[in-house]
Design a protein around this motif. Structure first.
Motif, short mmCIF file in Angstrom:
data_model
loop_
_atom_site.label_atom_id
_atom_site.label_comp_id
_atom_site.label_asym_id
_atom_site.label_seq_id
_atom_site.Cartn_x
_atom_site.Cartn_y
_atom_site.Cartn_z
N SER B 242 0.82 -1.22 0.00
CA SER B 242 0.00 0.00 0.00
C SER B 242 0.85 1.26 0.00
O SER B 242 2.04 1.24 0.34
N ILE B 243 0.20 2.35 -0.38
CA ILE B 243 0.88 3.65 -0.36
C ILE B 243 1.19 4.06 1.07
O ILE B 243 2.19 4.72 1.34
N HIS B 244 0.38 3.60 2.02
CA HIS B 244 0.65 3.92 3.41
C HIS B 244 1.96 3.29 3.86
O HIS B 244 2.75 3.91 4.55
N TYR B 245 2.16 2.05 3.45
CA TYR B 245 3.39 1.38 3.85
C TYR B 245 4.59 2.04 3.18
O TYR B 245 5.66 2.17 3.79
N THR B 246 4.42 2.44 1.93
CA THR B 246 5.51 3.12 1.23
C THR B 246 5.90 4.39 1.99
O THR B 246 7.09 4.64 2.22
N MET B 247 4.90 5.16 2.38
CA MET B 247 5.17 6.39 3.15
C MET B 247 5.87 6.04 4.46
O MET B 247 6.81 6.71 4.87
N CYS B 312 -15.03 4.65 1.02
CA CYS B 312 -13.64 4.81 0.57
C CYS B 312 -13.01 3.51 0.05
O CYS B 312 -12.43 3.46 -1.02
N ILE B 313 -13.16 2.44 0.85
CA ILE B 313 -12.40 1.23 0.55
C ILE B 313 -12.92 0.49 -0.68
O ILE B 313 -12.25 -0.38 -1.20
N ASP B 314 -14.14 0.81 -1.13
CA ASP B 314 -14.66 0.09 -2.29
C ASP B 314 -13.89 0.45 -3.56
O ASP B 314 -13.80 -0.35 -4.49
N CYS B 315 -13.38 1.65 -3.61
CA CYS B 315 -12.55 2.02 -4.75
C CYS B 315 -11.06 1.93 -4.40
O CYS B 315 -10.25 1.49 -5.19
N HIS B 316 -10.73 2.35 -3.19
CA HIS B 316 -9.31 2.44 -2.85
C HIS B 316 -8.78 1.15 -2.24
O HIS B 316 -7.58 1.04 -2.02
N THR B 317 -9.65 0.20 -1.96
CA THR B 317 -9.36 -1.02 -1.20
C THR B 317 -8.95 -0.67 0.22
O THR B 317 -8.65 0.48 0.52
N ILE B 321 -3.89 -0.36 -0.47
CA ILE B 321 -4.30 0.93 -1.05
C ILE B 321 -3.19 1.46 -1.96
O ILE B 321 -2.08 1.70 -1.50
N LYS B 322 -3.53 1.60 -3.25
CA LYS B 322 -2.53 2.05 -4.21
C LYS B 322 -2.60 3.57 -4.36
O LYS B 322 -3.62 4.20 -4.07
N ASN B 323 -1.52 4.12 -4.88
CA ASN B 323 -1.52 5.55 -5.16
C ASN B 323 -2.55 5.84 -6.24
O ASN B 323 -2.43 5.37 -7.36
N PRO B 324 -3.57 6.63 -5.93
CA PRO B 324 -4.63 6.84 -6.93
C PRO B 324 -4.22 7.78 -8.05
O PRO B 324 -5.01 8.01 -8.97
N LEU B 325 -3.03 8.33 -7.98
CA LEU B 325 -2.63 9.25 -9.05
C LEU B 325 -1.81 8.57 -10.13
O LEU B 325 -1.35 9.21 -11.06
N THR B 326 -1.66 7.25 -10.04
CA THR B 326 -0.89 6.56 -11.07
C THR B 326 -1.79 6.23 -12.26
O THR B 326 -3.01 6.16 -12.14
N LEU B 327 -1.15 6.02 -13.39
CA LEU B 327 -1.87 5.66 -14.61
C LEU B 327 -2.56 4.31 -14.43
O LEU B 327 -3.68 4.09 -14.88
N ASP B 328 -1.86 3.44 -13.72
CA ASP B 328 -2.39 2.10 -13.50
C ASP B 328 -3.72 2.16 -12.75
O ASP B 328 -4.68 1.49 -13.12
N TYR B 329 -3.77 2.99 -11.74
CA TYR B 329 -5.00 3.14 -10.96
C TYR B 329 -6.08 3.75 -11.83
O TYR B 329 -7.22 3.29 -11.86
N ARG B 330 -5.72 4.77 -12.56
CA ARG B 330 -6.67 5.50 -13.42
C ARG B 330 -7.32 4.57 -14.42
O ARG B 330 -8.52 4.62 -14.64
N GLU B 331 -6.52 3.69 -15.00
CA GLU B 331 -7.06 2.81 -16.03
C GLU B 331 -8.02 1.77 -15.45
O GLU B 331 -8.79 1.17 -16.17
#
Lengths: 245, 479
Positions: B242-247, B312-317, B321-331
């Motif tokens: 998750s992005i939280h763990y990355t931070m 929140c978690i239905d889209c972000h899990t 939780i992935k970074n929602p600003l990535t292309l991968d998330y967007r797609e």
């Protein structure tokens, strides 16, 4: 066969024109239909191997430009030729074409003993020509609308875009059907022609085929009455058949 | 030496008590003095009243005293002011003062050094030196006192709560304080109510109570969150993506750990009340929360207690939780929306069409998006941004188009279009059929063109094929 037996039918310009249309048409069909049927595995394979959807669209559009130029040239030369150079307007549809069509269907059904007697272009060729020409013009215009939706909607209502899309995609399928079924049959698979009608590549046609398919034109060229051409042709045909038997 | 002998004696007495005389428990030899005192004090009704009005019972449960570790002692051994016929009247200011005074008796046998040797007491004694009293009886009881390790607690929880049910606290190096008082009711309402304390607090037991030092409360929480993975390893590994763990791994200690969202002793199932989930995220993402709460989804959740709407978690899990600003998330956004909006059982009851996803996917943007996605997955090909659901509808601030004036919707839509199609004219949005299948009413031109070809194309194809068949047939007949 001697050279006397060959009759010049197409000029170098028409031969070149056919090559251009053949190549651009094929490219447009391949890149276009794979976009239309994008969910098929074959389309995916093709698009990925052509470098991705963006490249396929680029190829399609720029090939479209060549197609547009070739189509415009065809129309313009046609108009100029007929207006100023006294070309025979041989593609113009007239009453005889309709009666020829009825006649030919009767012949197929065994109600007439010989096929329709045609001039330079038969009703089938005229039908194909006009179908494809009008279709091409539709394709060019709807294609341009789809290419420049933002500019088009500055002057026209927004609905023109989805309308152009259904027009482009359906007309494409129609032209493809006409070419794939009708043209390919008539110039390759027709039992009288198989394996290939080389006429448009060499520019010449045998006198024999002229007598069969375009007796009116042959009579004009040789300055003989049509009946003479026809009876002579039937004579040789009967002769050949008896030889075979 | 004396102490050890006493322990041995107590041990022996206890063993004897448990093994030899369970049935005759009432006949333990207690001192004559004790018997004499119990003559009165074993009866209910005796009260001691303090100056401030508090009172305690002067009742002693004879059974419990007989079973206690001190059953062989005389009463005056602890109640030193009393002996034989001496029964002075004493005055105390309060119950607290009385307890402190009474507890001093313990120290005559259990010296301060002995007590300090147990880590758990060290801190209490230190506090005592600074003036804060901790009467022994608070934890150990009085007449029923037993050696701690052999006390028959029903379960470990009760054992721990013997101390942690009181006002306990710990202080961190940076001065932050944390209450260690536990509320049994809170524990009982959590999903972990069947667990024992040491299932999570490993290293702690009735014989071990290590003294630990943490720099700060945050460090303590993070260290404690590590406990969860012993059982919830799947969630733990997900969290690592998750992005939280990355931070967190980049040194941001404020990135949430398990307990920040789930709580600790009060850990609950979120599923029952979905707005709790959104409210957890709000702790850090307050801005987004406010926007969401005013969206069509948020309003339904908070105003109507609708449990169908996404939180929140239905889209972000929840965990990876992935970074929602990535292309991968967007797609993947159309996938997220389609979880509900392509599912008849979810959206049909609100009068929403499930065609929205399919109409998007089959249109220019959707087709391009799916190609870009596959190209990136299979060939790692860079892709351009392409409009997805959120580009027109918004993300957290999605509002219903039904309750809004169509003219405003269209005007807003032009702005969205212009983000990519810079010079888009006002009627450009009409190029998009708003997820509707074309009908004569909403898109006459499109409908008519489609209809013409639907009729014309099959006629043409059948005509051509008939011609070919007839031609071949005639040719065959002629031969």
């Amino acid at each position: 066969m001697s050279d006397n037996n060959k009759i010049r039918r197409f000029s170098a310009f028409r031969i070149a024109e056919h090559w251009v249309f053949m190549i651009t048409f094929s490219i447009l069909v391949i890149t276009g239909l794979s976009q239309k049927f994008y969910s098929l595995d074959l389309s995916m394979w093709l698009i990925f191997h052509l470098g991705g959807i963006d490249y396929v669209r680029l190829i399609h559009r720029y090939t479209g430009i060549i197609f547009l130029i070739a189509t415009s040239m065809h129309v313009i030369t046609g108009i100029i030729g007929i207006a100023f150079r006294r070309w025979q307007p041989s593609m113009v549809i007239n009453k005889k074409d309709f009666s020829d069509a009825v006649h030919n269907i009767k012949y197929y059904l065994g109600m007439e003993d010989h096929p329709a007697i045609c001039d330079r272009y038969g009703y089938r060729q005229k039908f194909e020509y006009w179908g494809v020409l009008i279709g091409s013009i539709i394709m060019v215009f709807s294609g341009l609308i789809l290419w420049f939706p933002v500019s088009v909607t500055r002057f026209l209502p927004g609905e023109i875009i989805p309308a152009a899309k259904v027009l482009h995609t359906n007309q494409a399928l129609l032209i493809f059907a006409v070419i794939a079924l009708w043209h390919i049959y008539n110039s390759i698979f027709s039992p009288e022609i198989f394996p290939l009608d080389k006429g448009i590549f060499t520019g010449t046609i045998s006198r024999e085929r002229m007598a069969l398919e375009h007796p009116v034109e042959l009579a004009r060229i040789e300055n003989k009455p049509v009946e003479e051409i026809l009876s002579a042709h039937r004579e040789t045909e009967r002769h050949e058949n008896s030889e075979v038997n | 030496m004396k102490g050890r002998k006493k322990i041995i004696f107590v041990l022996a007495a206890f063993l004897w008590m448990c093994v030899v005389l369970p049935a005759q428990a009432g006949d333990v030899d207690i001192s004559d003095e004790a018997q004499k005192c119990l003559g009165c004090h074993a009866k209910h009704g005796l009260m001691k009243t303090f100056e401030n009005g508090d009172s305690i019972k002067a009742y002693v449960d004879a059974e419990k005293f007989r079973a206690s570790a001190h059953n062989s002692l005389r009463c005056s051994g602890c109640h030193t002011d009393f002996a034989g016929d001496k029964h002075p009247k004493r005055r105390f200011r309060s119950k607290e003062q009385y307890k402190i005074k009474a507890s001093l008796a313990c120290r005559t046998c259990h010296t301060c050094d002995q007590i300090r040797a147990r880590s758990i007491h060290a801190k209490l004694l230190n506090e005592e030196e600074s003036g804060k009293a901790h009467p022994c009886t608070n934890c150990h009881g009085s007449h029923a006192v037993m050696p701690v390790g052999r006390k028959a607690y029903k379960n470990e929880k009760q054992y721990c709560l013997k101390c942690h049910g009181y006002k306990l606290g710990m202080e961190f190096k940076n001065g932050e304080k944390l209450s260690l008082k536990m509320d049994l009711a809170l524990l009982q309402s959590s999903v972990h109510k069947k667990l024992s304390c040491s299932d999570c607090h490993f290293g702690f037991s009735n014989s071990q109570h290590p003294q630990r030092n943490f720099k700060s409360l945050r460090n303590f929480s993070i260290a404690n969150s590590e406990i969860c993975r012993r059982c919830h390893f799947d969630k733990y590994t997900k969290t690592m993506e998750s992005i939280h763990y990355t931070m967190f791994s980049q040194g941001n200690l404020n990135a949430p750990a398990c307990t920040d969202c789930h709580g600790s002793h009060s850990v609950l199932h979120f599923g029952k009340e979905r707005k709790l989930i959104a409210q957890r995220c709000r702790k850090c993402h307050a801005g987004v929360y406010e926007i969401y709460a005013n969206s069509v989804h948020g309003k339904a959740l908070f105003d109507e207690h609708n449990q169908d709407v996404p939180v929140c978690i239905d889209c972000h899990t929840a965990h990876d939780i992935k970074n929602p600003l990535t292309l991968d998330y967007r797609e993947r956004i159309p996938d997220m929306c389609s979880k509900c909006h392509a599912n008849k059982s979810v959206v049909s009851k609100y009068g929403l069409s499930t065609d929205v996803v399919e109409t998007y996917l089959s249109d220019f943007h959707g087709v391009t998006l799916s190609f870009y996605r596959k190209q990136r997955e299979e060939f790692n090909k860079p892709a351009r941004l392409i409009a997805v659901c959120t580009d027109c509808h918004g993300t957290h601030n999605i509002i219903s188009t039904r309750s809004t004036d169509p003219a405003i919707v269209k005007a807003n839509l032009v702005k969205r279009c212009r983000q990519c199609h810079k010079d888009a004219a006002k009627n450009f949005p009409d190029a998009w059929l708003s997820h509707y299948e074309p009908t004569l009413a909403n898109a006459p031109l499109v409908f008519i063109v489609t209809l013409i070809y639907k009729i014309f194309t099959p006629i043409m194809a059948i005509g051509i094929i008939l011609q070919i068949i007839l031609h071949i047939w005639r040719y065959a007949v002629n031969r």
